[in-house]
Design an enzyme around this catalytic site. Structure first.
Site, PDB file in Angstrom:
ATOM      1  N   ARG A   1      70.629  88.706 -56.828  1.00 27.12           N
ATOM      2  CA  ARG A   1      69.438  88.097 -56.244  1.00 27.12           C
ATOM      3  C   ARG A   1      68.824  89.047 -55.216  1.00 27.12           C
ATOM      4  O   ARG A   1      69.548  89.764 -54.514  1.00 27.12           O
ATOM      5  CB  ARG A   1      69.886  86.802 -55.537  1.00 27.12           C
TER       6      ARG A   1
ATOM      7  N   THR B   1      60.164  82.994 -64.755  1.00 29.97           N
ATOM      8  CA  THR B   1      61.444  83.666 -64.702  1.00 29.97           C
ATOM      9  C   THR B   1      61.775  83.896 -66.155  1.00 29.97           C
ATOM     10  O   THR B   1      60.996  83.524 -67.019  1.00 29.97           O
ATOM     11  CB  THR B   1      62.407  82.692 -63.963  1.00 29.97           C
TER      12      THR B   1
ATOM     13  N   THR C   1      64.378  87.251 -62.691  1.00 26.34           N
ATOM     14  CA  THR C   1      63.027  86.858 -62.320  1.00 26.34           C
ATOM     15  C   THR C   1      62.334  87.826 -61.387  1.00 26.34           C
ATOM     16  O   THR C   1      62.975  88.619 -60.695  1.00 26.34           O
ATOM     17  CB  THR C   1      63.075  85.472 -61.628  1.00 26.34           C
TER      18      THR C   1
ATOM     19  N   ASP D   1      60.682  81.902 -52.098  1.00 25.28           N
ATOM     20  CA  ASP D   1      61.773  80.944 -52.339  1.00 25.28           C
ATOM     21  C   ASP D   1      62.501  80.556 -51.054  1.00 25.28           C
ATOM     22  O   ASP D   1      63.325  79.646 -51.052  1.00 25.28           O
ATOM     23  CB  ASP D   1      62.773  81.507 -53.356  1.00 25.28           C
TER      24      ASP D   1
ATOM     25  N   GLY E   1      61.537  77.741 -62.203  1.00 26.58           N
ATOM     26  CA  GLY E   1      61.735  77.271 -60.820  1.00 26.58           C
ATOM     27  C   GLY E   1      62.604  76.038 -60.800  1.00 26.58           C
ATOM     28  O   GLY E   1      63.649  75.976 -61.456  1.00 26.58           O
TER      29      GLY E   1
HETATM   30  N1  GLY Z   1      62.318  82.210 -58.278  1.00 27.40           N
HETATM   31  C1  GLY Z   1      62.736  81.016 -58.862  1.00 27.40           C
HETATM   32  C2  GLY Z   1      64.126  80.657 -58.525  1.00 27.40           C
HETATM   33  O1  GLY Z   1      64.899  81.535 -58.179  1.00 27.40           O
HETATM   34  O2  GLY Z   1      64.474  79.515 -58.568  1.00 27.40           O
END
Ligand code: GLY
Length: 558
Positions: free
Chosen positions: A95, A368, A386, A410, A461
């Protein structure tokens, strides 16, 4: 006689047709299901050469970065959940994270008002990208084919060009204005595209070649890193070379739980996905949902109320567990979840006002892409990756040929202020230097009787959680084929806003009954709820692909 023949023929064709719709591509050995067939083919070719699912993952990911710039990426991040052929499970967090200079009030002005678009568009929306670190980490642990060979097909694809699909032409044209706004100049993709055009990504090919030759450091310390940082700073962004140098992908303990006789493995924090799916399924489990018809009123009520409670907890408790203490075990325990469902009745809707987060004693957050892979050895890989929004921040590092994410949105940029998915959050998901923003990505693997059963995940999302949950139920409770399952219309509730979104194909005759019970239905838009790419292991051991018809997604197997 002629009439009877025609009738028999029609019935035969109808049955054939129905079967066709129900079942997806079936393969004996290995399979990749993803957003573009070019990328799926590249992944499968790696397995045909003797590579495993992890090798195929690396090749597929890099190919998606070329063929699917909408969400495939070098400039974004994601999560991977795996199950080895021996049944061991694990997960990797690649991430994005906040730059060192980020701070909790960076998206509000002096009057504490949210600065429009700052977390979404342009250089300040960008989180430190994690994808390349993730791919190298996977290779280090599991790779059997040299990285150079895994990256080469993506280089060739970028040089030879990718044919634009109808959906892709629409989306590239739709975002042209924002490309120019974010970059304060035109970018090379900024022209009117039509189906059948070919795009050659030559700068991206050169970047991939430098990575092939110089390894991971090229992206985090080399020429590519310099290109990224100088462009971000030129646009007024806060990221520095130090941010890139410090980035690390991390192995994480996944969320594992049972639903009836199935063992489910999904992503843990900084993704909320696994925790929310566990809460929803644990909430539903005692009701034996299979007794209600699929997508019927009671089915919708039950899932909606379980979702309402899970998303309320998400907003309050969840954030990067390297920064905040999250009572994960308690949140997914059957006792806690069953207790949360006590206020649910089929007679009347709850409201999100009355359902806040649960109380835990002693304790104080579509754009994503997902791909699923199974190899001939029995390894399974589930990856969701994503840029966040479509083409991320729209910031396009022209010299290097790729888009950068807008993952900073986010975070909870101001308590209670909804992000692009309408999700609200609080302290646990506030911005802090080097913190990872809360995600909903839910790469998931299901096993049954000690054997691999299903690999699945979705973009979208907050709707990722819903989509994955509903597909698990479709297969486990309603015995659907994988393709049939991913094609079914879906619905979504996320606590706030307090309404249910239904996909356009949903049977609307059910709406008045739900409204009578107090449910609010979002009729504003025709939303797509997720885009699930999945693989089901059939009783005879063959693999069935479920490629979501909502996109250009394809199952490729052999
Ligand atoms: N960017 C969407 C997620 O990570 O939930």
């Amino acid at each position: 006689m002629k009439k009877i023949t025609v009738l028999i023929l029609s019935i035969f064709l109808f049955v054939q047709c129905k079967d066709k719709v129900k079942k997806g591509v079936v393969a004996d050995n290995g399979m990749v299901v993803c957003a573009r067939k070019e990328a799926g083919k590249i992944g499968v070719d790696i397995m045909k050469k003797g590579g495993n699912a992890y090798d195929a993952m690396i090749a597929t990911h890099l190919a998606l970065a070329v063929a699917y710039p909408f969400a495939g990426n070098l400039g974004g991040g994601g999560f991977m959940v795996y199950r080895t052929k021996d049944g061991k499970v694990g997960s990797l967090d690649f991430r994005e994270k906040a730059p060192l200079a980020a701070h909790r009030n960076m998206y509000v002005d002096s009057l504490n008002n949210v600065i429009p678009d700052k977390s979404l568009l342009g250089a300040n929306a960008v989180g430190v990208p994690g994808s390349m670190a993730g791919l190298y980490k996977v290779h280090e642990k599991f790779g059997t084919i040299p990285f150079k060979e895994l990256i080469q097909p993506a280089i060739d694809l970028a040089k030879n060009g990718v044919v634009v699909t109808k959906k892709q032409a629409y989306s590239l044209n739709k975002y042209r204005v924002l490309f120019e706004k974010a970059n304060k100049r035109k970018i090379f993709l900024d022209k009117e595209w039509k189906e059948g055009d070919t795009i050659k990504y030559l700068k991206l090919a050169a970047t991939l070649e430098r990575i092939r030759d110089n390894g991971k450091t090229e992206f985090y310390k080399g020429k590519t890193a310099e290109m990224m940082i100088s462009y971000i700073q030129d646009l007024g962004g806060i990221m520095t070379t130090q941010d890139l140098e410090k980035y690390e992908a991390k192995w994480r303990k996944p969320i594992t739980f049972t639903y009836k006789d199935a063992k489910i493995t999904s992503m843990s924090l900084p993704s909320s996905g696994g925790i929310c799916i566990a809460q929803i399924l644990k909430g539903i489990e005692p009701y034996n949902i299979g007794q209600f018809a699929h997508n019927s009123q009671k089915y919708i009520q039950l899932i909606t109320e379980a979702e309402r409670r899970a998303f309320a907890d998400r907003a309050h408790y969840l954030g990067d567990s390297d920064f905040v203490k999250v009572p994960i075990e308690k949140l997914i325990s059957a006792d806690y979840v069953t207790n949360r469902m006590k206020s649910f009745s089929f007679e009347k809707a709850n409201t999100s006002k009355e359902i806040s987060h649960g109380k835990i004693a002693g304790y104080e957050s579509n754009e994503t892409t997902h791909y699923s892979i199974v190899d001939p050895f029995g390894n399974a890989v589930s990856v969701t990756t994503t840029l966040n929004g479509a083409y991320g921040s729209k910031v396009y590092v022209a010299e290097a040929g790729f888009f950068l994410n807008n993952e900073m949105d986010d975070f909870s940029i101001k308590p209670g202020f909804p992000n692009m998915f309408g999700l609200v959050g609080a302290e646990a998901n506030a911005v802090a230097p080097e913190k990872r923003m809360l995600s909903s990505m839910s790469p998931t693997i299901v096993a049954q009787d000690g054997k691999l059963k299903m690999v699945l995940g979705s973009p979208g999302g907050s709707t990722i959680i819903t989509s994955v949950t509903q597909n698990i139920l479709n297969v486990l409770e309603y015995d659907m084929a994988m393709q049939q399952s991913v094609s079914k219309p879906r619905f979504h509730h996320q606590w706030l806003p307090d309404n249910i979104k239904f996909e356009p194909k949903f049977d609307e005759r059910i709406f008045p009954n739900l409204e009578k019970l107090g449910y609010k239905i979002d009729k504003s838009d025709a939303p797509v709820v997720g885009k699930v790419d999945a693989i089901l292991i059939l009783p005879n051991g063959k693999l069935e692909g479920g490629a979501d018809p909502r996109g250009d997604d394809t199952a490729v197997g052999y």
